[in-house]
Design a protein around this motif. Structure first.
Motif, PDB file in Angstrom:
ATOM      1  N   UNK A  57     -82.460 -97.084   8.936  1.00  9.56           N
ATOM      2  CA  UNK A  57     -83.206 -96.914  10.178  1.00  9.56           C
ATOM      3  C   UNK A  57     -84.685 -97.022   9.886  1.00  9.56           C
ATOM      4  N   UNK A  58     -85.499 -96.770  10.931  1.00  7.69           N
ATOM      5  CA  UNK A  58     -86.950 -96.858  10.779  1.00  7.69           C
ATOM      6  C   UNK A  58     -87.491 -95.757   9.872  1.00  7.69           C
ATOM      7  N   UNK A  59     -86.699 -94.711   9.640  1.00  2.00           N
ATOM      8  CA  UNK A  59     -87.158 -93.605   8.804  1.00  2.00           C
ATOM      9  C   UNK A  59     -86.726 -93.760   7.345  1.00  2.00           C
ATOM     10  N   UNK A  60     -86.110 -94.863   7.021  1.00  2.00           N
ATOM     11  CA  UNK A  60     -85.705 -95.114   5.641  1.00  2.00           C
ATOM     12  C   UNK A  60     -86.288 -96.435   5.168  1.00  2.00           C
ATOM     13  N   UNK A  61     -86.300 -96.595   3.875  1.00  4.21           N
ATOM     14  CA  UNK A  61     -86.782 -97.839   3.278  1.00  4.21           C
ATOM     15  C   UNK A  61     -85.942 -98.140   2.050  1.00  4.21           C
ATOM     16  N   UNK A  62     -85.815 -99.405   1.664  1.00  2.00           N
ATOM     17  CA  UNK A  62     -85.055 -99.740   0.458  1.00  2.00           C
ATOM     18  C   UNK A  62     -85.864 -99.393  -0.784  1.00  2.00           C
TER      19      UNK A  62
END
Length: 232
Positions: A3-8
């Motif tokens: 989601x927008x609150x996570x990043x790879x």
């Protein structure tokens, strides 16, 4: 799902991933060939030497590799392990404090298997390249080499079970992360990523070549008439 609150986040660099899957191949190859026996023992020796070289690479890469591949990141620590079990974080990049214990046990157990294999022999026509050094040591290490097989099987079973439980109970796809290298993590707080560029990959290749040469050199230590060429 990301989601927008996570990043790879890049957790496992390419050299670490290649080590992991090549090591799986080498261990499966060792088990299959030892069970088939006969002329397949030649391949058992080859797979064993591959495992030895891979473990040597992992020891070096554990010192200079990507952030999460370094031993300093997952050195066994009882206090950290208890804290992890208490807090049960949903996401933990790399080897978590509990998993770190299993990784070290695997390195020790599989490392012993690879090294003892250098001295082992089957009393027929296959022997490790260092078996000639001492018949007594060869006999002892051959027995330990065979007995350690059951320890390895138990560890492999527990490892597969842990991966399954993390997937079912925690929704963590550990196998997928070891294939892709990255995993979704919260955007905050910021977590460091493993370095994985052409320079680190070239360094890993150089280390692998040097270790391969070292393993090949070991195979030539046996006297003429008792060396690897006689049974490979």
């Amino acid at each position: 799902m990301q989601t927008s609150t996570t990043r790879p986040l890049l957790v496992w660099d390419l050299p670490t991933r290649l080590f992991h899957w090549l090591f799986v191949i080498s261990i499966v190859g060792c088990f299959v060939t030892i069970k088939v026996g006969g002329l397949w023992m030649d391949w058992h020796v080859r797979f064993g030497l591959l495992a030895l070289g891979l473990l040597a690479f992992r020891l070096v890469w554990g010192l200079i590799g990507g952030y999460y591949s370094r031993f300093s990141h997952f050195f066994p620590n009882p206090i950290r392990s208890l804290r992890y079990l208490r807090d049960k974080p949903a996401v933990y990049p790399g080897h978590n404090p509990v998993g770190a214990w299993s990784v070290w046990v695997m390195l020790i157990v599989f490392g012993f298997q690879a090294i003892s294999g250098l001295f082992a022999n089957d009393d027929i026509f296959t022997s490790g390249p260092l078996a000639y050094l001492s018949s007594d040591w060869s006999k002892t290490l051959t027995g330990l080499h065979k007995a350690n097989e059951w320890v390895m099987l138990a560890i492999i079973g527990l490892h597969i079970l842990a991966i399954f439980l993390y997937r079912v109970l925690g929704g963590q796809k550990l196998t997928s992360v070891m294939v892709k290298g990255s995993m979704p993590v919260p955007s905050e707080p910021a977590l460091p990523a493993s370095k994985d560029n052409w320079k680190t990959r070239l360094l890993a290749l150089l280390i692998a070549v040097l270790i391969a040469w070292g393993v090949y050199w070991i195979t030539g230590l046996a006297p003429v008439g008792g060396g690897m060429d006689d049974f490979m």
